[in-house]
Design a protein around this motif. Structure first.
Motif, PDB file in Angstrom:
ATOM      1  N   ILE A 116      39.716  24.463  44.918  1.00  0.00           N
ATOM      2  CA  ILE A 116      40.951  25.064  44.411  1.00  0.00           C
ATOM      3  C   ILE A 116      40.666  26.462  43.868  1.00  0.00           C
ATOM      4  O   ILE A 116      41.447  27.394  44.062  1.00  0.00           O
ATOM      5  N   GLY A 117      39.517  26.619  43.206  1.00  0.00           N
ATOM      6  CA  GLY A 117      39.133  27.930  42.689  1.00  0.00           C
ATOM      7  C   GLY A 117      38.948  28.934  43.808  1.00  0.00           C
ATOM      8  O   GLY A 117      39.391  30.083  43.720  1.00  0.00           O
ATOM      9  N   LEU A 118      38.297  28.506  44.887  1.00  0.00           N
ATOM     10  CA  LEU A 118      38.053  29.396  46.015  1.00  0.00           C
ATOM     11  C   LEU A 118      39.375  29.785  46.680  1.00  0.00           C
ATOM     12  O   LEU A 118      39.624  30.949  46.997  1.00  0.00           O
ATOM     13  N   ILE A 119      40.234  28.793  46.881  1.00  0.00           N
ATOM     14  CA  ILE A 119      41.530  29.049  47.494  1.00  0.00           C
ATOM     15  C   ILE A 119      42.340  30.025  46.634  1.00  0.00           C
ATOM     16  O   ILE A 119      42.995  30.937  47.138  1.00  0.00           O
ATOM     17  N   GLY A 136      32.397  23.731  46.578  1.00  0.00           N
ATOM     18  CA  GLY A 136      33.489  23.707  47.545  1.00  0.00           C
ATOM     19  C   GLY A 136      32.984  23.633  48.979  1.00  0.00           C
ATOM     20  O   GLY A 136      31.783  23.652  49.230  1.00  0.00           O
ATOM     21  N   LEU A 137      33.924  23.546  49.895  1.00  0.00           N
ATOM     22  CA  LEU A 137      33.568  23.518  51.311  1.00  0.00           C
ATOM     23  C   LEU A 137      33.032  24.881  51.737  1.00  0.00           C
ATOM     24  O   LEU A 137      33.543  25.917  51.312  1.00  0.00           O
ATOM     25  N   THR A 138      32.026  24.855  52.616  1.00  0.00           N
ATOM     26  CA  THR A 138      31.404  26.100  53.058  1.00  0.00           C
ATOM     27  C   THR A 138      32.431  27.038  53.678  1.00  0.00           C
ATOM     28  O   THR A 138      32.401  28.247  53.500  1.00  0.00           O
ATOM     29  N   ARG A 139      33.361  26.464  54.455  1.00  0.00           N
ATOM     30  CA  ARG A 139      34.356  27.316  55.116  1.00  0.00           C
ATOM     31  C   ARG A 139      35.193  28.088  54.094  1.00  0.00           C
ATOM     32  O   ARG A 139      35.643  29.192  54.360  1.00  0.00           O
ATOM     33  N   ASN A 140      35.378  27.499  52.923  1.00  0.00           N
ATOM     34  CA  ASN A 140      36.156  28.198  51.902  1.00  0.00           C
ATOM     35  C   ASN A 140      35.369  29.328  51.258  1.00  0.00           C
ATOM     36  O   ASN A 140      35.951  30.335  50.848  1.00  0.00           O
ATOM     37  N   ILE A 141      34.032  29.172  51.169  1.00  0.00           N
ATOM     38  CA  ILE A 141      33.196  30.280  50.690  1.00  0.00           C
ATOM     39  C   ILE A 141      33.379  31.457  51.649  1.00  0.00           C
ATOM     40  O   ILE A 141      33.548  32.607  51.250  1.00  0.00           O
TER      41      ILE A 141
END
Lengths: 413, 113
Positions: free
Chosen positions: A161-164, A188-193
């Protein structure tokens, strides 16, 4: 007497209710405290939902609508708060329209979801100015109410949620100065990084934390420090960032007040109820699914798990109790928990879906299910991380006469 | 050799892409191969945001680009989205902006309001 009562109208509750209906329950009631169903999906306007389930990339509201538009013959009470659930399956609830209600159910599905950890939960030192939000609260303000929570933000925690929110705030014109993560790896998920931080050149500080928040009325700045292997700040490594907003993405806690109130045993590792293979809790006839059991990364898995819970609730309500011997599932080396924690092989349909998280970042390992020394099943993984939930499918036939199964991470030799 | 992480699905495969031949290793599915080449030649992203909506029970309607748009146009698309005002009723899939910023991609509503 109600056949199946589902508590919570988010992704878990809707999938459970639909599945209960599709598996023969004719009298299904969903109780939701918000004014509409869909739960947290309504504020998750980013895309990426439904890839597994619908082979499409949907936004949260679109994903929710696929379920919300399939509620024929299911009664939904919105704006209704459940106050208490009892072990003998009485639900006490209250709403403005209906007042106080006491409902007896044959089967109950708990689908209350989770809530965010707050500043109080992690005790960040410093002043108490305005401008410190959980990432989900900021997401609601921005995506549903249409308010920007700030112009210069620092995000603590690298949960999804933080990344998003780092991306959302940036696209809406704010400057996100940093994402700060206590652990040496992202939560978080790598894709979100990649698509939320790297795309916008937002630095990710791993093994760092916020040691001070300054500001009288509004946040004026934070102090960030490196942490050692003991996760304690290292003196002399501090640096300051000026900002007006701090977003916290520091973990989710399953919302189990009702579960505890009913006396249902809770697994301290997941903070959710112990469950059997069909998502039945240790309290007969009460099932649980979704983030109230364990925090998921992907709603697709929530839906699948909830369908199993809804189906099992419908079967129980029709008078067929699950029975048979119980295999205990233990989290072994490198595994922090498993769901389910207990398996009744006679109650399984050939195979069991098992979900768990690993404790660390691993490359080229095997996820091994053992009965003592005997390998029951083994799955190779090139890459595992605590931020990415693992899912394995174990055939029941391979479990044999096991009394206990251990799931662990093993090196490939 | 470029090392990138595939964002097509939550699996996040670690791809290695040859910058000359665009040969890709590390992908677990064909979508990874397509992503790997696109990411090096013409990266794209789906943009999601909200637009102001009047006459409904909530005041913001979530929207997204129907398919990915060039990464370099992300902020132009956001400006176009900010300029839009719509009126309830809105259905999922309704076109909010046609051919946004000349990308050939529509911006669509993602909630019924």
């Amino acid at each position: 007497m109600r056949e199946v009562i589902v508590i919570g109208g988010g992704p878990a509750g809707l999938a459970a209710a639909i599945s209960a209906r599709d598996n023969g329950a004719t009298d299904v009631l969903v109780i939701e405290r918000d004014t509409c169903v869909g739960g947290i999906l309504n504020q998750c306007i980013h895309n990426g939902f439904g890839l597994h389930r619908f082979k499409e990339e949907l936004s949260g509201p679109e994903y929710a609508s696929r379920f919300a538009e399939n509620l024929d013959n299911i009664e939904v009470l919105t704006d209704t708060m459940v106050l208490e659930v009892t072990a003998d399956r009485i639900v006490r609830a209250v709403s403005r329209d209906h007042g106080y209600m006491e409902l007896q159910a044959k089967a109950i599905v708990l689908a209350m979801g989770c809530r965010e950890r707050t500043r109080g939960a992690i005790s960040i030192p410093g002043d108490r100015p305005a401008g410190v939000y959980t990432a989900g609260a900021a997401q609601r303000y921005l995506n549903i109410e249409g308010y920007m929570v700030g112009k210069n933000a620092v995000i603590l925690g690298s949960g999804d949620i933080g990344l998003i929110m780092a991306r959302r705030m940036t696209l809406e014109g704010a400057k996100v100065h940093a994402c700060v993560e206590l652990m040496p790896y992202s939560g978080g998920l790598t894709r979100n990084i990649v698509q939320c931080l790297n795309d916008f050149d937002i630095p990710l500080y791993l093994s760092h934390t916020i040691t001070d928040i300054r500001g009288k009325n509004r946040v004026e700045g934070v102090t960030i420090a490196k942490v050692g292997p003991d996760r304690k700040p290292i003196a002399g490594t501090e640096f300051d960032i000026e900002c007006d907003t701090v977003l916290l993405s520091v973990g989710l806690i399953p919302e189990n007040e009702l579960t505890r109130g009913a006396g249902i045993p809770i697994d301290r590792r997941t903070n959710g109820a112990y469950v059997y293979e069909n998502m039945e809790t240790l309290c007969e006839g009460i099932f649980a699914c979704g983030n109230v059991v364990h925090v998921h990364d992907l709603v697709d898995y929530v839906s699948a798990e909830s369908e199993r819970a809804g189906k099992a609730a419908a079967i129980y309500a029709s008078g067929n109790k699950a029975s048979g011997r119980v295999i205990e599932v233990e989290a072994g080396n490198g595994v922090s928990y498993t769901v389910p924690q207990k398996i009744r092989p006679e109650n399984c349909d050939k195979k069991v879906d098992m979900f768990f998280r690993v404790r660390n970042v691993y490359q080229n390992v095997r996820l091994v299910v053992r009965d003592g020394d005997r390998v029951v099943a083994s799955f190779n993984r090139e890459h595992c991380a605590p931020g990415e939930m693992e899912h394995i499918v174990v055939p029941v036939a391979l479990m044999g006469n096991a009394e206990k199964l251990t799931v662990s991470v093993e090196e490939v030799k | 050799m470029a090392k990138i992480i595939c964002i097509t699905c939550p699996k996040g495969c670690h791809l290695t892409v040859d910058e000359v031949t665009y040969e890709i290793t590390g992908n677990n599915c064909p979508r990874g191969a397509v992503y790997g080449k696109n990411e090096l030649t013409a990266p794209t992203r789906v943009i999601t945001s909200t637009v102001a909506v009047s006459g409904g029970e909530i005041c913001r309607c979530p929207v997204r680009t129907e398919s990915p748009v060039p990464k370099g146009k992300m902020f132009d698309v956001m400006e176009a989205i900010h300029a839009v005002r719509i009126v309830s009723p809105v259905r999922i899939g309704d076109v909010v902006i046609e051919n946004v910023c000349g990308t050939g991609v529509n911006v669509i509503a993602t909630r019924n309001i």
